[in-house]
Design a protein around this motif. Structure first.
Motif, PDB file in Angstrom:
ATOM      1  N   LEU A  62       0.825  -1.203   0.000  1.00 20.60           N
ATOM      2  CA  LEU A  62       0.000   0.000   0.000  1.00 20.60           C
ATOM      3  C   LEU A  62       0.861   1.254   0.000  1.00 20.60           C
ATOM      4  CD1 LEU A  62      -2.892   1.218   0.284  1.00 20.60           C
ATOM      5  CD2 LEU A  62      -2.587   1.041   2.766  1.00 20.60           C
ATOM      6  N   HIS A  63       0.477   2.234  -0.830  1.00 23.03           N
ATOM      7  CA  HIS A  63       1.172   3.520  -0.905  1.00 23.03           C
ATOM      8  C   HIS A  63       0.161   4.655  -0.799  1.00 23.03           C
ATOM      9  CE1 HIS A  63       4.689   1.288  -2.386  1.00 23.03           C
ATOM     10  NE2 HIS A  63       3.860   0.676  -3.217  1.00 23.03           N
ATOM     11  N   GLY A  64       0.650   5.821  -0.415  1.00 25.24           N
ATOM     12  CA  GLY A  64      -0.185   7.006  -0.365  1.00 25.24           C
ATOM     13  C   GLY A  64      -0.656   7.326   1.033  1.00 25.24           C
ATOM     14  N   SER A  65      -1.516   8.310   1.114  1.00 27.95           N
ATOM     15  CA  SER A  65      -2.062   8.730   2.400  1.00 27.95           C
ATOM     16  C   SER A  65      -3.462   9.270   2.188  1.00 27.95           C
ATOM     17  CB  SER A  65      -1.175   9.815   3.029  1.00 27.95           C
ATOM     18  OG  SER A  65      -1.117  10.957   2.191  1.00 27.95           O
ATOM     19  N   GLY A  66      -4.192   9.391   3.288  1.00 26.58           N
ATOM     20  CA  GLY A  66      -5.568   9.862   3.197  1.00 26.58           C
ATOM     21  C   GLY A  66      -6.383   8.939   2.308  1.00 26.58           C
ATOM     22  N   THR A  67      -7.090   9.525   1.371  1.00 22.75           N
ATOM     23  CA  THR A  67      -7.888   8.730   0.436  1.00 22.75           C
ATOM     24  C   THR A  67      -7.197   8.566  -0.917  1.00 22.75           C
ATOM     25  OG1 THR A  67      -9.085  10.708  -0.298  1.00 22.75           O
ATOM     26  CG2 THR A  67     -10.046   9.448   1.521  1.00 22.75           C
ATOM     27  N   VAL A  68      -5.992   9.099  -1.032  1.00 27.67           N
ATOM     28  CA  VAL A  68      -5.214   8.958  -2.271  1.00 27.67           C
ATOM     29  C   VAL A  68      -4.278   7.771  -2.094  1.00 27.67           C
ATOM     30  CG1 VAL A  68      -3.679  10.082  -3.920  1.00 27.67           C
ATOM     31  CG2 VAL A  68      -5.355  11.442  -2.635  1.00 27.67           C
ATOM     32  N   LEU A  69      -4.766   6.595  -2.441  1.00 25.25           N
ATOM     33  CA  LEU A  69      -4.068   5.349  -2.176  1.00 25.25           C
ATOM     34  C   LEU A  69      -3.826   4.570  -3.462  1.00 25.25           C
ATOM     35  CD1 LEU A  69      -6.164   4.193   0.925  1.00 25.25           C
ATOM     36  CD2 LEU A  69      -3.962   5.401   0.947  1.00 25.25           C
ATOM     37  N   SER A  70      -2.725   3.851  -3.499  1.00 26.15           N
ATOM     38  CA  SER A  70      -2.420   2.989  -4.638  1.00 26.15           C
ATOM     39  C   SER A  70      -1.713   1.744  -4.135  1.00 26.15           C
ATOM     40  CB  SER A  70      -1.546   3.723  -5.661  1.00 26.15           C
ATOM     41  OG  SER A  70      -0.287   4.047  -5.096  1.00 26.15           O
ATOM     42  N   LEU A  71      -1.636   0.743  -4.989  1.00 29.82           N
ATOM     43  CA  LEU A  71      -0.967  -0.513  -4.662  1.00 29.82           C
ATOM     44  C   LEU A  71       0.114  -0.794  -5.691  1.00 29.82           C
ATOM     45  CD1 LEU A  71      -4.049  -2.838  -3.910  1.00 29.82           C
ATOM     46  CD2 LEU A  71      -2.718  -1.498  -2.257  1.00 29.82           C
ATOM     47  N   SER A  72       1.168  -1.449  -5.254  1.00 22.36           N
ATOM     48  CA  SER A  72       2.159  -1.983  -6.177  1.00 22.36           C
ATOM     49  C   SER A  72       2.269  -3.480  -5.942  1.00 22.36           C
ATOM     50  CB  SER A  72       3.523  -1.315  -5.968  1.00 22.36           C
ATOM     51  OG  SER A  72       4.015  -1.557  -4.665  1.00 22.36           O
ATOM     52  N   VAL A  73       2.513  -4.234  -7.007  1.00 24.00           N
ATOM     53  CA  VAL A  73       2.649  -5.682  -6.911  1.00 24.00           C
ATOM     54  C   VAL A  73       4.023  -6.020  -6.340  1.00 24.00           C
ATOM     55  CG1 VAL A  73       2.765  -7.832  -8.245  1.00 24.00           C
ATOM     56  CG2 VAL A  73       1.023  -6.117  -8.774  1.00 24.00           C
ATOM     57  N   THR A  74       4.062  -6.893  -5.357  1.00 24.56           N
ATOM     58  CA  THR A  74       5.315  -7.229  -4.693  1.00 24.56           C
ATOM     59  C   THR A  74       6.104  -8.304  -5.417  1.00 24.56           C
ATOM     60  OG1 THR A  74       4.139  -8.803  -3.272  1.00 24.56           O
ATOM     61  CG2 THR A  74       4.470  -6.571  -2.407  1.00 24.56           C
ATOM     62  N   ASN A  75       5.446  -9.106  -6.257  1.00 23.01           N
ATOM     63  CA  ASN A  75       6.137 -10.181  -6.970  1.00 23.01           C
ATOM     64  C   ASN A  75       5.396 -10.436  -8.284  1.00 23.01           C
ATOM     65  OD1 ASN A  75       6.915 -12.896  -7.879  1.00 23.01           O
ATOM     66  ND2 ASN A  75       7.973 -13.065  -5.911  1.00 23.01           N
ATOM     67  N   ALA A  76       5.978  -9.983  -9.381  1.00 21.54           N
ATOM     68  CA  ALA A  76       5.309 -10.100 -10.674  1.00 21.54           C
ATOM     69  C   ALA A  76       5.093 -11.546 -11.078  1.00 21.54           C
ATOM     70  CB  ALA A  76       6.124  -9.373 -11.745  1.00 21.54           C
ATOM     71  N   SER A  77       6.040 -12.416 -10.747  1.00 23.72           N
ATOM     72  CA  SER A  77       5.883 -13.828 -11.125  1.00 23.72           C
ATOM     73  C   SER A  77       4.768 -14.491 -10.327  1.00 23.72           C
ATOM     74  CB  SER A  77       7.200 -14.579 -10.932  1.00 23.72           C
ATOM     75  OG  SER A  77       7.592 -14.620  -9.564  1.00 23.72           O
ATOM     76  N   GLY A  78       4.612 -14.100  -9.052  1.00 30.92           N
ATOM     77  CA  GLY A  78       3.502 -14.615  -8.264  1.00 30.92           C
ATOM     78  C   GLY A  78       2.172 -14.158  -8.820  1.00 30.92           C
ATOM     79  N   ALA A  79       2.106 -12.887  -9.224  1.00 28.99           N
ATOM     80  CA  ALA A  79       0.888 -12.371  -9.850  1.00 28.99           C
ATOM     81  C   ALA A  79       0.593 -13.102 -11.167  1.00 28.99           C
ATOM     82  CB  ALA A  79       1.025 -10.866 -10.085  1.00 28.99           C
ATOM     83  N   ASP A  80       1.643 -13.465 -11.901  1.00 23.54           N
ATOM     84  CA  ASP A  80       1.472 -14.219 -13.136  1.00 23.54           C
ATOM     85  C   ASP A  80       0.811 -15.567 -12.877  1.00 23.54           C
ATOM     86  OD1 ASP A  80       2.578 -12.275 -14.725  1.00 23.54           O
ATOM     87  OD2 ASP A  80       4.546 -13.224 -14.879  1.00 23.54           O
ATOM     88  N   LEU A  81       1.266 -16.259 -11.829  1.00 23.24           N
ATOM     89  CA  LEU A  81       0.680 -17.566 -11.521  1.00 23.24           C
ATOM     90  C   LEU A  81      -0.765 -17.433 -11.061  1.00 23.24           C
ATOM     91  CD1 LEU A  81       3.402 -19.801  -9.822  1.00 23.24           C
ATOM     92  CD2 LEU A  81       2.814 -19.552 -12.225  1.00 23.24           C
ATOM     93  N   LEU A  82      -1.051 -16.373 -10.319  1.00 23.24           N
ATOM     94  CA  LEU A  82      -2.436 -16.161  -9.903  1.00 23.24           C
ATOM     95  C   LEU A  82      -3.321 -15.933 -11.121  1.00 23.24           C
ATOM     96  CD1 LEU A  82      -4.331 -15.907  -7.481  1.00 23.24           C
ATOM     97  CD2 LEU A  82      -3.793 -13.469  -7.406  1.00 23.24           C
ATOM     98  N   ALA A  83      -2.817 -15.137 -12.076  1.00 27.08           N
ATOM     99  CA  ALA A  83      -3.576 -14.923 -13.308  1.00 27.08           C
ATOM    100  C   ALA A  83      -3.773 -16.228 -14.053  1.00 27.08           C
ATOM    101  CB  ALA A  83      -2.840 -13.920 -14.198  1.00 27.08           C
ATOM    102  N   ARG A  84      -2.782 -17.109 -14.018  1.00 30.47           N
ATOM    103  CA  ARG A  84      -2.910 -18.424 -14.651  1.00 30.47           C
ATOM    104  C   ARG A  84      -4.003 -19.251 -13.976  1.00 30.47           C
ATOM    105  NH1 ARG A  84      -1.024 -21.997 -17.995  1.00 30.47           N
ATOM    106  NH2 ARG A  84      -0.996 -24.204 -17.438  1.00 30.47           N
ATOM    107  N   ALA A  85      -4.036 -19.194 -12.656  1.00 28.22           N
ATOM    108  CA  ALA A  85      -5.066 -19.937 -11.923  1.00 28.22           C
ATOM    109  C   ALA A  85      -6.456 -19.480 -12.345  1.00 28.22           C
ATOM    110  CB  ALA A  85      -4.885 -19.745 -10.422  1.00 28.22           C
ATOM    111  N   TRP A  86      -6.586 -18.203 -12.655  1.00 28.34           N
ATOM    112  CA  TRP A  86      -7.872 -17.631 -13.030  1.00 28.34           C
ATOM    113  C   TRP A  86      -8.170 -17.787 -14.516  1.00 28.34           C
ATOM    114  CZ3 TRP A  86      -6.843 -12.464  -9.977  1.00 28.34           C
ATOM    115  CH2 TRP A  86      -6.961 -12.749  -8.600  1.00 28.34           C
ATOM    116  N   GLY A  87      -7.324 -18.523 -15.223  1.00 26.55           N
ATOM    117  CA  GLY A  87      -7.631 -18.840 -16.608  1.00 26.55           C
ATOM    118  C   GLY A  87      -7.128 -17.854 -17.624  1.00 26.55           C
ATOM    119  N   ARG A  88      -6.280 -16.887 -17.200  1.00 27.41           N
ATOM    120  CA  ARG A  88      -5.779 -15.896 -18.141  1.00 27.41           C
ATOM    121  C   ARG A  88      -4.352 -16.247 -18.590  1.00 27.41           C
ATOM    122  NH1 ARG A  88      -4.931 -11.408 -15.773  1.00 27.41           N
ATOM    123  NH2 ARG A  88      -5.530 -11.854 -13.638  1.00 27.41           N
TER     124      ARG A  88
END
Length: 335
Positions: free
Chosen positions: A309-335
Motif C-alpha cells: 500500500l502507498h499514499g495517504s488519506g484517500t489517495v491510495l495505490s498498490l504496487s505488486v510485490t512479486n510479478a511472477s507470483g501475480a502471473d501464476l495467480l492470473a494463470r489460476a484464473w484462466g488468463r
C-alpha cells in the motif's frame, strides 16, 4: 511468517498424507464451477484475529463512512487493475459489526459491490482462546443478524459463517453450519460459503452432508504445511485428497506463499517447496476451473502480501510485490 502461520503449521503439518489420495476429475464442458471467483483477501495487519474491531490495512475505525468508501474504492480498484481480481474477502467479528465501526465499515462492502466485485464476509474468532470455536454465541448471532439484515439482498455479497473451525469435530461443524442456514433462511444458499473441517483444510465431509446442499465450500491450502516437498506430484496428490470430488462447489479462499523474498515463481523449482507448491496449485485450479482468493492481496507487514500500500488519506495505490507470483495467480484464473 506470521504467528498464525506458525500456529497452523504446528497443527496441520503432515496431517494429511498422500497415501490414498483421491484425484478430482476436471469438470466437463458446461459443468458448474466456481471459476467466477477471482479474488484476494484484504486483511487486518494482525491477521484478522482481534478482540477489538478487525480493520483491513489502510482503513481506520476513526474514518467516516465517506472516507472509508473513498479509501476502499481506491484499493478495490487497484486490486482489479494490478492483479485482475473481481472478488475480495473481508473479515468480520462481533466488535467490528456490533459496535460503532460498522457504520463506516459497511462502506468497504458498498465500495466493492459498486465496482462489481463479489465480497465474501467471513467471521474470525478473537485471539483470546484461538481454539477454533465460536467465542460467544449471543454476540455471534447478533453479528450475523446485523450483517445479513444489511446485505442479504445484495447479490454480490457472500457469507462465510466461520473461518477455520478447527475446534469442532466434523459432525459438530456441519451441525453448526446447518443451524446457521436455518437461522438466516432468507440468505440464498448459493451465497453461503461453508469452510471445510479443521483449518478448512478438507471439504469432503461438508460436501457430503445433504443438509448443506446448494452452498459453496471453502478450502485452505498452504505451502508451509510441507516445508520439504519439492515434487509437484506430492503437492498435487495432497491437494486433490483434501478436495475430493467437490471442486464444482469449492473456492480455495486461502492460499499463498512468500512474495517479498525475491522468489521467481516462473522459474525452475531449484529445491524450493514454495515454488513447487504455488506452481502446482495454480495449475490445478486452472485445470479444475476452480475459484480462488489469494492470502493476502493486501496485509501490511505480511511477507505473503501480493501488494504493498502507498499514499495517504484517500489517495491510495498498490504496487505488486512479486510479478511472477501475480502471473501464476492470473494463470489460476484462466488468463
Amino acid at each position: 511468517m506470521s504467528s498464525t502461520l506458525r500456529r497452523r503449521l504446528a497443527a496441520v503439518c503432515c496431517a494429511v498424507g498422500v497415501a490414498g489420495a483421491m484425484v478430482a476429475a476436471a469438470p466437463t464442458a458446461g459443468a458448474a464451477t466456481t471459476s467466477d471467483f477471482r479474488g484476494v483477501n484484504w486483511a487486518d495487519p494482525r491477521d484478522n484475529y482481534a478482540s477489538d474491531a478487525v480493520v483491513p490495512s489502510g482503513l481506520s475505525t476513526t474514518d467516516s463512512y465517506a472516507t472509508t468508501f473513498a479509501k476502499a474504492s481506491a484499493i478495490i480498484g487497484q486490486f482489479r487493475a494490478k492483479v485482475g481480481a473481481n472478488t475480495v474477502r473481508l473479515p468480520v467479528n462481533p466488535t467490528s459489526v456490533n459496535g460503532p465501526f460498522w457504520q463506516s465499515y459497511t462502506a468497504a462492502v458498498d465500495a466493492a459491490t459498486a465496482k462489481g466485485f463479489k465480497v465474501i464476509l467471513g467471521y474470525w474468532e478473537s485471539p483470546t482462546a484461538k481454539d477454533g470455536r465460536i467465542d460467544d454465541q449471543s454476540t455471534f448471532n447478533a453479528m450475523w443478524q446485523r450483517i445479513t439484515t444489511r446485505f442479504a439482498f445484495y447479490p454480490n455479497v457472500y457469507f462465510e459463517p466461520m473461518n477455520e473451525p478447527f475446534g469442532y469435530s466434523s459432525q459438530e461443524w456441519t451441525g453448526i453450519a446447518t443451524s446457521w442456514l436455518s437461522t438466516y433462511w432468507y440468505v440464498p444458499r448459493s451465497r453461503v460459503v461453508v469452510d471445510g473441517t479443521g483449518y478448512a483444510d478438507d471439504v469432503k465431509s461438508v460436501c457430503a452432508d445433504d443438509r448443506l446442499a446448494g452452498t459453496h465450500l471453502a478450502l485452505h491450502f498452504y505451502g508451509f504445511w510441507h516445508s520439504t516437498w519439492t515434487d509437484p506430484q506430492q503437492w498435487l496428490a495432497d491437494f486433490d485428497q483434501r478436495l475430493g470430488t467437490c471442486s464444482s462447489r469449492t473456492i480455495l479462499d486461502e492460499f499463498g506463499a512468500s512474495m517479498t523474498t525475491g522468489l521467481n515463481y516462473n522459474g525452475p523449482i531449484n529445491g524450493s517447496n514454495e515454488i513447487a507448491y504455488l506452481q502446482t496449485v495454480t495449475n490445478r485450479l486452472r485445470e479444475l476451473h476452480m475459484g480462488s482468493v489469494y492470502w493476502p492481496g493486501l496485509r501490511t507487514g505480511d511477507t505473503y502480501s501480493l501488494t504493498e500500500l502507498h499514499g495517504s488519506g484517500t489517495v491510495l495505490s498498490l504496487s505488486v510485490t512479486n510479478a511472477s507470483g501475480a502471473d501464476l495467480l492470473a494463470r489460476a484464473w484462466g488468463r
